[in-house]
Design a protein around this motif. Structure first.
Motif, PDB file in Angstrom:
ATOM      1  N   PHE A   1       0.776  -1.427  -0.275  1.00  0.00           N
ATOM      2  CA  PHE A   1      -0.092  -0.077   0.080  1.00  0.00           C
ATOM      3  C   PHE A   1       1.105   1.315   0.074  1.00  0.00           C
ATOM      4  O   PHE A   1       0.563   1.946  -0.941  1.00  0.00           O
ATOM      5  N   PRO A   2       1.946   1.465   0.822  1.00  0.00           N
ATOM      6  CA  PRO A   2       2.512   2.782   0.907  1.00  0.00           C
ATOM      7  C   PRO A   2       3.098   2.929  -0.569  1.00  0.00           C
ATOM      8  O   PRO A   2       2.865   4.052  -1.086  1.00  0.00           O
ATOM      9  N   ALA A   3       3.713   2.068  -1.246  1.00  0.00           N
ATOM     10  CA  ALA A   3       4.289   2.251  -2.468  1.00  0.00           C
ATOM     11  C   ALA A   3       3.241   2.662  -3.508  1.00  0.00           C
ATOM     12  O   ALA A   3       3.161   3.167  -4.222  1.00  0.00           O
ATOM     13  N   LEU A   4       1.941   1.675  -3.643  1.00  0.00           N
ATOM     14  CA  LEU A   4       0.878   2.120  -4.439  1.00  0.00           C
ATOM     15  C   LEU A   4       0.363   3.309  -4.321  1.00  0.00           C
ATOM     16  O   LEU A   4       0.014   4.133  -5.403  1.00  0.00           O
ATOM     17  N   ARG A   5       0.274   3.782  -2.973  1.00  0.00           N
ATOM     18  CA  ARG A   5      -0.282   5.187  -2.713  1.00  0.00           C
ATOM     19  C   ARG A   5       0.510   6.278  -3.041  1.00  0.00           C
ATOM     20  O   ARG A   5       0.073   7.184  -3.795  1.00  0.00           O
ATOM     21  N   GLU A   6       1.912   6.138  -3.190  1.00  0.00           N
ATOM     22  CA  GLU A   6       2.745   7.050  -3.341  1.00  0.00           C
ATOM     23  C   GLU A   6       2.835   7.118  -5.036  1.00  0.00           C
ATOM     24  O   GLU A   6       2.643   8.231  -5.545  1.00  0.00           O
TER      25      GLU A   6
END
Length: 98
Positions: free
Chosen positions: A44-49
């Motif tokens: 999620f953190p990479a997807l959101r970024e």
């Protein structure tokens, strides 16, 4: 040919049976939907970024995920993404209230 297996009633007294059941339960894999959710949470953190800061499209992300073996529909991606946003917001609220 139908094979009929007679089930024996479980009386709870046989410790070996209990141990076998415990081993079987602990070695069981979670449902695919649960595994997908767990992987999505880690990503999620990479997807959101990528989506919110770099302007990568969902379509591009879905292609990358599929290439890496995590295939899902756009609707499933959207649902997992929204669930993760909600989950993280709730965690922040609980952390701020502590």
């Amino acid at each position: 040919m139908n094979l009929i297996i007679e089930k024996q009633p479980f009386d709870g007294a046989d410790e070996a049976v209990v141990e076998n059941i415990l081993k079987a339960i602990s070695s069981s894999r979670p449902a695919k939907s649960r595994r997908d959710q767990e992987v999505f949470s880690r990503l999620f953190p990479a997807l959101r970024e990528a989506l919110e800061q770099r302007g990568v499209t969902r379509k591009e992300i879905l292609l990358v995920l599929a290439e890496q073996g995590l295939k899902m529909s756009a609707a499933k991606f959207k649902a997992l993404y929204e669930d993760e946003v909600k989950r993280q917001s709730e965690q922040l609220e609980r952390g701020a209230g502590a």
